[in-house]
Scaffold this active site. Structure first.
Site, mmCIF file in Angstrom:
data_model
loop_
_atom_site.group_PDB
_atom_site.id
_atom_site.type_symbol
_atom_site.label_atom_id
_atom_site.label_comp_id
_atom_site.label_asym_id
_atom_site.label_seq_id
_atom_site.Cartn_x
_atom_site.Cartn_y
_atom_site.Cartn_z
ATOM 1 N N CYS A 113 0.817 -1.227 0.000
ATOM 2 C CA CYS A 113 0.000 0.000 0.000
ATOM 3 C C CYS A 113 0.846 1.270 0.000
ATOM 4 C CB CYS A 113 -0.941 -0.008 1.194
ATOM 5 S SG CYS A 113 -1.866 -1.534 1.322
ATOM 6 N N HIS A 253 -3.918 6.621 3.264
ATOM 7 C CA HIS A 253 -4.232 5.350 2.618
ATOM 8 C C HIS A 253 -5.603 4.887 3.106
ATOM 9 C CE1 HIS A 253 -4.223 1.340 1.244
ATOM 10 N NE2 HIS A 253 -3.917 0.786 2.405
ATOM 11 N N ASN A 283 -10.119 -0.983 0.002
ATOM 12 C CA ASN A 283 -8.664 -0.817 0.033
ATOM 13 C C ASN A 283 -8.082 -1.266 -1.313
ATOM 14 O OD1 ASN A 283 -5.916 -0.985 0.459
ATOM 15 N ND2 ASN A 283 -6.071 -2.031 2.435
HETATM 16 N N1 COA Z 1 -18.484 -10.200 8.799
HETATM 17 C C1 COA Z 1 -18.944 -10.570 9.992
HETATM 18 N N2 COA Z 1 -18.143 -10.969 10.993
HETATM 19 C C2 COA Z 1 -16.822 -10.989 10.775
HETATM 20 C C3 COA Z 1 -16.280 -10.626 9.525
HETATM 21 C C4 COA Z 1 -17.168 -10.216 8.518
HETATM 22 N N3 COA Z 1 -16.756 -9.844 7.311
HETATM 23 N N4 COA Z 1 -14.941 -10.745 9.595
HETATM 24 C C5 COA Z 1 -14.646 -11.166 10.819
HETATM 25 N N5 COA Z 1 -15.784 -11.315 11.536
HETATM 26 C C6 COA Z 1 -15.946 -11.752 12.912
HETATM 27 C C7 COA Z 1 -14.772 -12.557 13.431
HETATM 28 O O1 COA Z 1 -14.872 -13.896 13.029
HETATM 29 C C8 COA Z 1 -14.912 -12.350 14.908
HETATM 30 O O2 COA Z 1 -15.900 -13.245 15.371
HETATM 31 P P1 COA Z 1 -15.729 -13.973 16.797
HETATM 32 O O3 COA Z 1 -15.673 -12.856 17.810
HETATM 33 O O4 COA Z 1 -16.962 -14.805 16.875
HETATM 34 O O5 COA Z 1 -14.449 -14.739 16.690
HETATM 35 C C9 COA Z 1 -15.451 -10.936 15.049
HETATM 36 O O6 COA Z 1 -15.999 -10.613 13.761
HETATM 37 C C10 COA Z 1 -14.411 -9.917 15.409
HETATM 38 O O7 COA Z 1 -13.286 -10.129 14.593
HETATM 39 P P2 COA Z 1 -12.027 -9.219 14.685
HETATM 40 O O8 COA Z 1 -11.007 -9.695 13.692
HETATM 41 O O9 COA Z 1 -11.600 -9.069 16.113
HETATM 42 O O10 COA Z 1 -12.644 -7.821 14.204
HETATM 43 P P3 COA Z 1 -11.952 -6.424 14.143
HETATM 44 O O11 COA Z 1 -12.751 -5.460 14.919
HETATM 45 O O12 COA Z 1 -10.472 -6.489 14.407
HETATM 46 O O13 COA Z 1 -12.133 -6.045 12.617
HETATM 47 C C11 COA Z 1 -10.835 -5.949 10.625
HETATM 48 C C12 COA Z 1 -11.519 -6.838 11.628
HETATM 49 C C13 COA Z 1 -10.179 -6.821 9.584
HETATM 50 C C14 COA Z 1 -11.898 -5.065 9.973
HETATM 51 C C15 COA Z 1 -9.786 -5.068 11.345
HETATM 52 O O14 COA Z 1 -8.968 -5.854 12.158
HETATM 53 C C16 COA Z 1 -8.923 -4.298 10.390
HETATM 54 O O15 COA Z 1 -9.397 -3.464 9.640
HETATM 55 N N6 COA Z 1 -7.614 -4.533 10.409
HETATM 56 C C17 COA Z 1 -6.688 -3.872 9.513
HETATM 57 C C18 COA Z 1 -6.738 -4.539 8.183
HETATM 58 C C19 COA Z 1 -6.123 -3.715 7.120
HETATM 59 O O16 COA Z 1 -6.493 -2.589 6.933
HETATM 60 N N7 COA Z 1 -5.183 -4.293 6.381
HETATM 61 C C20 COA Z 1 -4.539 -3.668 5.310
HETATM 62 C C21 COA Z 1 -3.513 -2.722 5.811
HETATM 63 S S1 COA Z 1 -2.782 -1.880 4.492
#
Ligand code: COA
Length: 326
Positions: A113, A253, A283
């Site tokens: 990115c 970003h 993204n």
């Molecule tokens: N829809 C519904 N539920 C979802 C899901 C989706 N698309 N994706 C994950 N979940 C669930 C998980 O399974 C988890 O369930 P559980 O509690 O029963 O285990 C719950 O939601 C919480 O998951 P978690 O990973 O803790 O959520 P989060 O608040 O961290 O959000 C992201 C997940 C990916 C949105 C977040 O971590 C994020 O944006 N991270 C950065 C990613 C990024 O930007 N990467 C590129 C960088 S350049």
């Protein structure tokens, strides 16, 4: 040292739009979860036959048409991407072939990115160290091609799109005032594509296990993203000898609205100065910043003399930030 500036921009987002509701029919997710956790509503998806360079060629043609740029005036082509058309040759080569800009250097940058900001930095170096005058810097992806469409934790986050900027030496106040780029390979395993390269060449097993798709520990990446984007932005501001109060636009970003909001809060940039299009694009990795610049440019949001802060973070981890006087 010669200062460089962006004299023209272009971008292209594929026509097909995939909504959160569409995704809820493919995996166990829903619009509310995706919107709340990421700010994303829609993402553009490339056609089966469209590779990253195809998107780049359309972006460049739009740019050339709008700004009256003749392809033969381009001295080099740099393409920042982690979804190249093929592992080799570079995506820049295919763009070169399609645009007919032959005999100039053409190569890719792999910095996820942060790739576009790396590309601006490299273009500045080339303009300073060679006789090159005008360079095309692309950033963009077809991440849909390496997405695991059965993994709800990643497939909702990414989209396809390419942006491009034409850079050349500046002879007025406009230009890139500071660029800060960096990387830390210690956490490479938190966001990567495990197979398809020389570590794990493609086999029936790697394909069956979907190891050629994006693998990410979202929670861990989130924490690093926020801290690193703040650090990179502060460094670029310091190098430019200005503070965040001086900037007209913060263009982060577009990875996640919560990362954007938190970074802006840490940097004390008010909401009205933060450019956001993640709801429409998701993204697009290296495409995120050049697409944003082009959209803002076309909407007339960027005025000559405005101070702009661009800021990115990506797999690697890599980071990059720059202060630009438009
Ligand atoms: N829809 C519904 N539920 C979802 C899901 C989706 N698309 N994706 C994950 N979940 C669930 C998980 O399974 C988890 O369930 P559980 O509690 O029963 O285990 C719950 O939601 C919480 O998951 P978690 O990973 O803790 O959520 P989060 O608040 O961290 O959000 C992201 C997940 C990916 C949105 C977040 O971590 C994020 O944006 N991270 C950065 C990613 C990024 O930007 N990467 C590129 C960088 S350049």
């Amino acid at each position: 040292m010669k200062k460089i500036k962006i004299i023209a921009t272009g971008s292209y987002l594929p026509e097909k739009i995939l909504t959160n509701d569409d995704l809820s029919k493919m995996v166990d997710t829903n619009d509310e979860w995706i919107t709340q956790r990421t700010g994303i509503k829609n993402r553009h998806i490339a056609d089966k036959n469209q590779a990253t360079s195809d998107l780049g060629v359309i972006a460049a043609k739009r740019c050339f048409e709008t700004y009256g740029i003749e392809p033969e005036t381009i001295d080099a082509i740099i393409f920042a991407t982690v979804t190249p058309d093929k592992l080799f040759p570079s995506t820049a080569i295919y763009v070169q072939k399609s645009l007919g800009i032959l005999n100039v250097p053409a190569f890719d940058i792999s910095a996820a990115c942060s790739g576009f900001i790396y590309g601006l930095s490299v273009a500045g170096g080339l303009i300073n160290s060679t006789s090159m005058k005008r360079i095309l810097v692309f950033g963009g992806e077809t991440l849909s091609k390496v997405t695991n469409w059965e993994d709800r934790s990643t497939c909702v986050l990414f989209g396809d799109g390419v942006g491009v900027a034409v850079v050349e030496e500046s002879f007025d106040e406009s230009g890139i005032i500071s660029v800060y780029i960096g990387a830390d390979g210690n956490m490479e395993y938190l966001l990567h594509q495990p197979a398809g390269g020389s570590r794990n060449p493609a086999t029936f097993e790697t394909v069956e296990k979907k190891l050629h798709t994006i693998h990410m520990a979202g929670n861990e990446v989130y924490k690093f993203a926020v801290n690193t984007m703040q650090m990179a932005a502060e460094k670029a501001l310091e190098l430019a000898k200005i503070t965040s109060q001086d900037i007209k636009w913060f263009i982060p970003h577009q990875a996640n609205i919560r990362i954007i909001d938190t970074t802006a809060k840490y940097l004390k940039v008010p909401k009205e100065k933060v450019f956001v299009n993640i709801d429409k694009t998701a993204n697009t990795s290296a495409g995120s910043i050049p697409i944003a610049l082009d959209q803002m440019n076309r909407e007339g949001l960027l005025k000559k003399g405005d101070l702009i802060l661009i800021d990115a973070f990506g797999a690697g981890f890599t980071w990059g930030a720059a202060v630009i006087r438009w």
